[in-house]
Design an enzyme around this catalytic site. Sequence first.
Site, mmCIF file in Angstrom:
data_model
loop_
_atom_site.group_PDB
_atom_site.id
_atom_site.type_symbol
_atom_site.label_atom_id
_atom_site.label_comp_id
_atom_site.label_asym_id
_atom_site.label_seq_id
_atom_site.Cartn_x
_atom_site.Cartn_y
_atom_site.Cartn_z
ATOM 1 N N GLU A 129 5.082 -2.239 13.494
ATOM 2 C CA GLU A 129 6.175 -1.570 14.213
ATOM 3 C C GLU A 129 5.763 -0.117 14.368
ATOM 4 O OE1 GLU A 129 8.762 1.270 14.104
ATOM 5 O OE2 GLU A 129 9.672 0.221 12.402
ATOM 6 N N LYS A 137 0.860 -1.188 0.000
ATOM 7 C CA LYS A 137 0.000 0.000 0.000
ATOM 8 C C LYS A 137 0.895 1.236 0.000
ATOM 9 C CE LYS A 137 -3.110 3.113 1.457
ATOM 10 N NZ LYS A 137 -2.143 4.158 1.903
ATOM 11 N N GLY A 193 4.748 2.568 11.171
ATOM 12 C CA GLY A 193 4.112 3.881 11.253
ATOM 13 C C GLY A 193 3.623 4.190 12.649
ATOM 14 N N SER A 194 2.561 4.960 12.709
ATOM 15 C CA SER A 194 2.047 5.450 13.987
ATOM 16 C C SER A 194 1.309 4.364 14.756
ATOM 17 C CB SER A 194 1.093 6.624 13.744
ATOM 18 O OG SER A 194 -0.095 6.166 13.104
ATOM 19 N N CYS A 241 11.270 6.567 14.293
ATOM 20 C CA CYS A 241 10.598 5.763 15.312
ATOM 21 C C CYS A 241 11.539 5.453 16.471
ATOM 22 C CB CYS A 241 10.055 4.475 14.716
ATOM 23 S SG CYS A 241 11.309 3.431 13.941
ATOM 24 N N GLY A 298 -2.328 4.125 13.498
ATOM 25 C CA GLY A 298 -2.437 3.405 12.233
ATOM 26 C C GLY A 298 -2.223 1.914 12.407
ATOM 27 N N GLY A 299 -1.214 1.545 13.188
ATOM 28 C CA GLY A 299 -0.934 0.131 13.409
ATOM 29 C C GLY A 299 -2.063 -0.581 14.118
ATOM 30 N N GLU A 358 4.221 8.882 22.440
ATOM 31 C CA GLU A 358 5.087 9.505 21.434
ATOM 32 C C GLU A 358 4.510 10.805 20.892
ATOM 33 O OE1 GLU A 358 7.274 8.246 17.243
ATOM 34 O OE2 GLU A 358 5.165 7.739 17.566
#
Length: 502
Positions: free
Chosen positions: A239, A160, A215-216, A276, A219-220, A364
Amino acid sequence: MSVQSRDPRTGQVNGEVPDSPPEAVDAAVSAAAAAAPRLAAVAPGVRAGWLRALADALEENRQRLATLADRETALGEERLGGEVTRTANQLRHYAAVAEEGSYLEATIDHGGEGSPDLRRVNVPLGPVAVFGASNFPFAFGVLGNDTASALAAGCPVVAKAHPAHPLLCTELRDLAVAALTGAGAPEGTYEVVHGFAAGERLVLHPAISAVAFTGSQSGGLALWRLAASRDVVIPVYAEMGTVNPLVVTPGAARKRGAEIASGFVSSYTLGMGQFCTKPGLFLAPAGAGLVEAVAGALRSAAPRGWLLTEAIAEAYASGVERLAAAGARVVARVDAPEAGWAAAPALLSVTVADLTGKPELLTECFGPVALACEYADLDELRAVLAVLPGSLAAAVHAELEEEELFTELVSTLSRTAGRVVVDGYPTGVVVGWAQQHGGPWPATTMPQTTSVGAHALDRFVRPVAYQNAPDQVLPPPLRDGNPWRLPRRVNGRLVPAAEGER
């Protein structure tokens, strides 16, 4: 609908890429499913050749790709050119891992005296959906570690595209398909889709066997929940971003405090804090003057730059406000450029009581901001370390004369971090055989796995045992002649491929 490409320095539109319609997503996954048995049946050494061809194609187009990526990310052509080279080397690393073959864990127990002949090997899962990251458009993007390790393990990939760099993702797709086809990979080995709806459809498609995401946290977790809603639940290897702590002991503060402070600023503002592995929490002994030293180093370095997208810039601004509302105080700040999606780097201070009583301070904030906290004694330091969430990495700066404390800190940090860095900084992840890029929840959804290094292939295989199967129907890694020349464990003994055991 379409995805717009925009220049972070100005906000101006570079171009746009149409969203992939449902039928295009279905066609991509169907082609991947058709290719999956062929990829699984090919010797790892053959797949290694495909990956090396892809690496060569990247390097041949290094400057052109870096220029395009800079238009969409504002990360600078020099850094991006280096990232192209890194990504090519990653592909070659995973080629070598596949070729070496130990990831298959081929194991043979010959049996006898009433015991069956048992043979066990890892087999590819099937088509993998990869969601690339925004901050490393090459190394963690649609041709990054997830894609490379999945292909090395024998799994087709449907990636994606990230909306931060849709033009680059399209270019990388065309380059990859041409290189893989030219190297002999079957049709359906690799494809890219665009758009939010395409990503959802990809995860829900019954032929997708696993999802890899960088990613964030939001999102994960969204992808993790979506995959869990399927009739057949599949693993999501996400991750995600975390607060990665850096601890300075009294001895290290006395001997090299200024050096540590300067290095910390360089690390947490690298790439405008869009890593990250950014060290987001600085823990130093009270009275050592290290918080003031970090503030001075930030003002002196005066980093200036842009964040990758408008949404990231807005989230950064609101994130700093959230930290301040929770009690963090601004110690130093650097003015941001006026145009585009610029960010003002900042250092905020908090107390031990803040950190142990307000968990929102330990989430974060993606961008060039860090928290600094002074501990009065080791009990206060231990109290902070006890409430830290899982992280990808943690760092400790200590002296050998503090052996007991040094040992304690390394042990304590290893309970909540996937990688413990000694006398260094967590930004920068080496791709190698011993790397671990993962960590306890919420750093990842699967803390026992890594998204970087040789063991990244483990995510995309599963073990199968064969009992009393005739040699000719066994997978090649388990046959008596060892046609793929792999290292194997036979009757409990590790046997290198060179010995040619039966």
